[in-house]
Scaffold this motif. Structure first.
Motif, PDB file in Angstrom:
ATOM      1  N   ALA A  10       0.818  -1.214   0.000  1.00  0.00           N
ATOM      2  CA  ALA A  10       0.000   0.000   0.000  1.00  0.00           C
ATOM      3  C   ALA A  10       0.853   1.268   0.000  1.00  0.00           C
ATOM      4  O   ALA A  10       0.647   2.175  -0.818  1.00  0.00           O
ATOM      5  N   GLU A  11       1.809   1.358   0.911  1.00  0.00           N
ATOM      6  CA  GLU A  11       2.656   2.559   1.034  1.00  0.00           C
ATOM      7  C   GLU A  11       3.892   2.386   0.163  1.00  0.00           C
ATOM      8  O   GLU A  11       4.592   1.374   0.220  1.00  0.00           O
ATOM      9  N   LYS A  12       4.178   3.408  -0.640  1.00  0.00           N
ATOM     10  CA  LYS A  12       5.332   3.349  -1.543  1.00  0.00           C
ATOM     11  C   LYS A  12       6.250   4.528  -1.228  1.00  0.00           C
ATOM     12  O   LYS A  12       6.346   5.498  -1.982  1.00  0.00           O
TER      13      LYS A  12
ATOM     14  N   ASN B 162      -1.660  -7.584  -5.790  1.00  0.00           N
ATOM     15  CA  ASN B 162      -1.712  -6.790  -7.001  1.00  0.00           C
ATOM     16  C   ASN B 162      -2.601  -5.551  -6.890  1.00  0.00           C
ATOM     17  O   ASN B 162      -2.282  -4.492  -7.446  1.00  0.00           O
ATOM     18  N   TYR B 163      -3.721  -5.651  -6.180  1.00  0.00           N
ATOM     19  CA  TYR B 163      -4.618  -4.501  -6.136  1.00  0.00           C
ATOM     20  C   TYR B 163      -3.974  -3.289  -5.467  1.00  0.00           C
ATOM     21  O   TYR B 163      -4.408  -2.144  -5.674  1.00  0.00           O
ATOM     22  N   LEU B 164      -2.905  -3.507  -4.702  1.00  0.00           N
ATOM     23  CA  LEU B 164      -2.210  -2.410  -4.041  1.00  0.00           C
ATOM     24  C   LEU B 164      -0.943  -1.964  -4.769  1.00  0.00           C
ATOM     25  O   LEU B 164      -0.482  -0.845  -4.553  1.00  0.00           O
TER      26      LEU B 164
ATOM     27  N   THR C  69      -6.021  -9.961  -4.575  1.00  0.00           N
ATOM     28  CA  THR C  69      -6.853  -8.955  -3.903  1.00  0.00           C
ATOM     29  C   THR C  69      -6.913  -9.126  -2.388  1.00  0.00           C
ATOM     30  O   THR C  69      -7.760  -8.505  -1.735  1.00  0.00           O
ATOM     31  N   HIS C  70      -6.060  -9.954  -1.801  1.00  0.00           N
ATOM     32  CA  HIS C  70      -5.945 -10.098  -0.347  1.00  0.00           C
ATOM     33  C   HIS C  70      -7.240 -10.595   0.315  1.00  0.00           C
ATOM     34  O   HIS C  70      -7.696 -10.055   1.327  1.00  0.00           O
TER      35      HIS C  70
ATOM     36  N   GLY D  44      -2.939 -16.281 -10.360  1.00  0.00           N
ATOM     37  CA  GLY D  44      -3.044 -14.987 -11.026  1.00  0.00           C
ATOM     38  C   GLY D  44      -1.942 -14.043 -10.602  1.00  0.00           C
ATOM     39  O   GLY D  44      -1.364 -13.315 -11.420  1.00  0.00           O
ATOM     40  N   MET D  45      -1.600 -14.054  -9.307  1.00  0.00           N
ATOM     41  CA  MET D  45      -0.514 -13.190  -8.828  1.00  0.00           C
ATOM     42  C   MET D  45       0.840 -13.709  -9.293  1.00  0.00           C
ATOM     43  O   MET D  45       1.740 -12.917  -9.590  1.00  0.00           O
TER      44      MET D  45
END
Length: 312
Positions: free
Chosen positions: A140-142, A163-165, A189-190, A207-208
């Motif tokens: 989430a945090e980059k 992937n969604y993040l 998608t966790h 998929g991931m």
């Protein structure tokens, strides 16, 4: 007369070899002293090198060892400077060389399913070395500061991505990969995987795998289920996607505290530490704040951080 010269030559050769051993031992002691010296001691200039073309055999060996001493001194000084820059009272302890043969990983007792031949689920790597492994989840945090900090401090870590993040900035994680970080699987998608059937779990995991291979060029061998929750279908699906092992964690790091799985609330050789890509909007501090806390804990307890993929 010729026999006398031969004896003198042999005696001279033995003298040179003895000199090499004496000089080598002295410089090795100097190397060890330099590696453990205080910052003030490390500021002393290195001894001047002998002029080229004027070294006997023993001094040539000494020169090679002296160059090694200088590299150790510079590396140590760089770590001390980086620790000071990033607010650490002590530089991270350097990890030992990884084993030539990786240890055998088995599923932790109590974490088993009924299936056989499935990827092992574990929280600690079997080793007697005082090392732990740092892993960071989701994406989430980059924070660019995290990349700089970890690179300058030379702290190894592993990422487990959803992937969604991460899909809004694959480039951030490409830079991370360029620093030697292995990018692993944390689903698309966790979701809570035990709530899904086998086919949906397989879509999440495979998929991931496909996305990481496409974006970063390598299909992961490690997979971590979201929340640490899984069932036998999870492990069967993971195996079908090429996953070899499922590392969970023994402790978790936040920006302001640590949480522990074990009753003694302590680190143990081979423990896996979990944290997340989070910022001030999610917890009480930044990614560098979290690293400062976890490294203070690790170093104070006499542990080094090693790379998980070197052991699993």
């Amino acid at each position: 007369m010729q026999l006398v010269r031969q004896k003198e030559q042999r005696h001279g050769f033995r003298s040179v070899r003895a000199s090499v051993r004496v000089v080598g031992a002295a410089l090795l002691v100097a190397a060890l002293g330099s590696a453990c010296a205080s910052p003030a001691a490390e500021e002393k200039p290195a001894p001047a090198k002998p002029a080229a073309g004027q070294q006997p055999r023993a001094e040539g060996a000494a020169g090679a060892l002296n160059a090694y001493v200088e590299r150790v001194r510079k590396a140590r000084a760089a770590r001390v400077a980086a620790a000071k820059k990033w607010g650490l009272a002590q530089p991270p302890i350097e990890a030992p060389e990884p084993p030539k043969v990786k240890p055998k990983i088995t599923t932790r007792k109590g974490f088993e399913t009924d299936g056989t031949g499935l990827p092992p689920v574990f929280t600690t790597v079997p080793t007697k070395q005082k090392i732990v492994f740092l892993t960071i989840d989701d994406g989430a945090e980059k924070d660019p500061a995290l990349l700089r900090m970890m690179s300058e401090l030379k702290i190894p870590y592993s990422a487990f991505l959803s992937n969604y993040l991460v899909k809004d900035d694959y480039g951030y994680f490409k830079k991370m990969q360029g620093e030697g970080v292995t990018l692993n699987n944390h689903t698309l998608t966790h979701p809570y995987l035990p709530g899904l059937d086998y086919d949906d779990q397989k879509r999440q995991i495979c998929g991931m795998q496909d996305i990481i291979q496409k974006q970063f060029g390598q299909r992961p061998r490690l997979f971590r289920p979201p929340y640490g929750n899984y069932n036998e279908d999870t492990l069967r699906a993971a195996k079908s996607c090429g996953v070899k092992a499922v590392p969970l964690w023994a402790s978790e790091a936040f920006a302001d505290h640590m949480e522990w799985r074990e009753w003694d609330r302590d680190l143990h050789p081979g423990d896996i530490i979990l944290t997340h890509f989070r910022g001030k909007g999610d917890w009480k501090g930044s990614m560098p704040d979290m690293i400062r806390l976890v490294m203070k804990t690790i170093t104070a307890k006499g542990y080094a951080v090693a790379k998980l993929e070197d052991y699993v």
